[in-house]
Design a protein around this motif. Structure first.
Motif, PDB file in Angstrom:
ATOM      1  N   LEU A  94      -0.807   6.409  -8.439  1.00 25.25           N
ATOM      2  CA  LEU A  94      -1.839   7.432  -8.326  1.00 25.25           C
ATOM      3  C   LEU A  94      -3.225   6.818  -8.470  1.00 25.25           C
ATOM      4  N   LEU A  95      -3.407   5.964  -9.458  1.00 29.75           N
ATOM      5  CA  LEU A  95      -4.711   5.319  -9.650  1.00 29.75           C
ATOM      6  C   LEU A  95      -5.068   4.424  -8.462  1.00 29.75           C
ATOM      7  N   GLU A  96      -4.077   3.735  -7.939  1.00 29.83           N
ATOM      8  CA  GLU A  96      -4.319   2.873  -6.778  1.00 29.83           C
ATOM      9  C   GLU A  96      -4.859   3.703  -5.604  1.00 29.83           C
ATOM     10  N   VAL A  97      -4.253   4.845  -5.349  1.00 30.62           N
ATOM     11  CA  VAL A  97      -4.706   5.719  -4.260  1.00 30.62           C
ATOM     12  C   VAL A  97      -6.086   6.298  -4.580  1.00 30.62           C
ATOM     13  N   LEU A  98      -6.272   6.771  -5.802  1.00 28.00           N
ATOM     14  CA  LEU A  98      -7.555   7.372  -6.173  1.00 28.00           C
ATOM     15  C   LEU A  98      -8.712   6.391  -6.034  1.00 28.00           C
ATOM     16  N   PHE A  99      -8.491   5.146  -6.419  1.00 24.53           N
ATOM     17  CA  PHE A  99      -9.563   4.158  -6.337  1.00 24.53           C
ATOM     18  C   PHE A  99      -9.835   3.696  -4.912  1.00 24.53           C
ATOM     19  N   ALA A 100      -8.971   4.059  -3.985  1.00 19.03           N
ATOM     20  CA  ALA A 100      -9.167   3.654  -2.592  1.00 19.03           C
ATOM     21  C   ALA A 100      -9.277   4.859  -1.659  1.00 19.03           C
ATOM     22  N   LEU A 101      -9.631   6.013  -2.200  1.00 23.56           N
ATOM     23  CA  LEU A 101      -9.684   7.224  -1.367  1.00 23.56           C
ATOM     24  C   LEU A 101     -10.601   7.073  -0.161  1.00 23.56           C
ATOM     25  N   ASP A 102     -11.642   6.274  -0.280  1.00 21.23           N
ATOM     26  CA  ASP A 102     -12.551   6.093   0.840  1.00 21.23           C
ATOM     27  C   ASP A 102     -11.905   5.320   1.990  1.00 21.23           C
ATOM     28  N   LYS A 103     -10.774   4.660   1.708  1.00 18.48           N
ATOM     29  CA  LYS A 103     -10.079   3.884   2.732  1.00 18.48           C
ATOM     30  C   LYS A 103      -8.693   4.457   3.045  1.00 18.48           C
ATOM     31  N   ARG A 104      -8.335   5.544   2.387  1.00 19.45           N
ATOM     32  CA  ARG A 104      -6.991   6.112   2.528  1.00 19.45           C
ATOM     33  C   ARG A 104      -7.069   7.509   3.129  1.00 19.45           C
ATOM     34  N   GLN A 105      -5.916   8.022   3.468  1.00 25.50           N
ATOM     35  CA  GLN A 105      -5.797   9.392   3.960  1.00 25.50           C
ATOM     36  C   GLN A 105      -5.475  10.316   2.787  1.00 25.50           C
ATOM     37  N   VAL A 106      -5.874  11.560   2.901  1.00 28.84           N
ATOM     38  CA  VAL A 106      -5.545  12.533   1.856  1.00 28.84           C
ATOM     39  C   VAL A 106      -4.030  12.650   1.720  1.00 28.84           C
ATOM     40  N   THR A 107      -3.306  12.464   2.805  1.00 22.69           N
ATOM     41  CA  THR A 107      -1.837  12.543   2.735  1.00 22.69           C
ATOM     42  C   THR A 107      -1.263  11.471   1.819  1.00 22.69           C
ATOM     43  N   ASP A 108      -1.945  10.322   1.690  1.00 18.18           N
ATOM     44  CA  ASP A 108      -1.487   9.292   0.746  1.00 18.18           C
ATOM     45  C   ASP A 108      -1.510   9.843  -0.676  1.00 18.18           C
ATOM     46  N   LEU A 109      -2.553  10.601  -0.980  1.00 21.38           N
ATOM     47  CA  LEU A 109      -2.674  11.203  -2.305  1.00 21.38           C
ATOM     48  C   LEU A 109      -1.627  12.297  -2.500  1.00 21.38           C
ATOM     49  N   THR A 110      -1.475  13.168  -1.517  1.00 17.87           N
ATOM     50  CA  THR A 110      -0.520  14.267  -1.684  1.00 17.87           C
ATOM     51  C   THR A 110       0.921  13.764  -1.779  1.00 17.87           C
ATOM     52  N   LYS A 111       1.236  12.655  -1.134  1.00 13.02           N
ATOM     53  CA  LYS A 111       2.582  12.074  -1.254  1.00 13.02           C
ATOM     54  C   LYS A 111       2.862  11.659  -2.699  1.00 13.02           C
ATOM     55  N   VAL A 112       1.882  11.063  -3.342  1.00 13.38           N
ATOM     56  CA  VAL A 112       2.051  10.666  -4.742  1.00 13.38           C
ATOM     57  C   VAL A 112       2.125  11.905  -5.628  1.00 13.38           C
ATOM     58  N   LEU A 113       1.247  12.856  -5.400  1.00 10.35           N
ATOM     59  CA  LEU A 113       1.216  14.059  -6.231  1.00 10.35           C
ATOM     60  C   LEU A 113       2.511  14.867  -6.130  1.00 10.35           C
ATOM     61  N   ARG A 114       3.121  14.885  -4.952  1.00 13.32           N
ATOM     62  CA  ARG A 114       4.382  15.622  -4.797  1.00 13.32           C
ATOM     63  C   ARG A 114       5.512  15.041  -5.631  1.00 13.32           C
ATOM     64  N   ARG A 115       5.420  13.762  -5.982  1.00 15.67           N
ATOM     65  CA  ARG A 115       6.472  13.106  -6.766  1.00 15.67           C
ATOM     66  C   ARG A 115       6.287  13.277  -8.270  1.00 15.67           C
TER      67      ARG A 115
END
Length: 121
Positions: A94-115
């Motif tokens: 989760l932290l890895e995705v959050l710190f790279a949100l400017d380079k990632r898709q929102v779906t990357d975040l939601t995939k982690v959150l769903r787990r």
């Protein structure tokens, strides 16, 4: 120290010594801090010993305020403490995705959150 939730297990809450100490704590409004508000949002802590000595600490602007910013390390540490219930591996992801949100898709975040496991009530 910090005031994380895990610092207050039932054994601590019902401890008679801690309850007796808590009963001797008072909170008072101080005109000094009222005069400088909102530029400063401080507090004065006074500890009086049994021998009559006083120890005084003033905090003009608490940590985390814009004028006394918390570091990234402080914020991550607090986040880890408060979100430890999701497990270290998922928390790292989760932290890895959050710190790279400017380079990632929102779906990357939601995939982690769903787990994430359900929040304990």
């Amino acid at each position: 120290g910090d005031l994380r939730e895990d610092r207050f297990p039932q054994a601590v809450i019902i401890n008679r010594d801690i309850q007796a100490l808590a009963a001797r704590i008072s909170i008072q409004s101080d005109a000094k801090w009222g005069r400088v508000y909102p530029e400063k949002r401080g507090a004065t802590i006074v500890i009086k010993t049994k021998t009559g000595n006083e120890h005084i600490v003033e905090v003009p602007v608490p940590k985390g305020e814009p004028e006394n910013c918390a570091s990234v390390e402080d914020i991550v540490s607090k986040f880890r403490q408060n979100a430890s219930w999701i497990g270290e591996k998922l928390l790292d992801e989760l932290l890895e995705v959050l710190f790279a949100l400017d380079k990632r898709q929102v779906t990357d975040l939601t995939k982690v959150l769903r787990r994430m496991p359900p929040v304990a009530s």
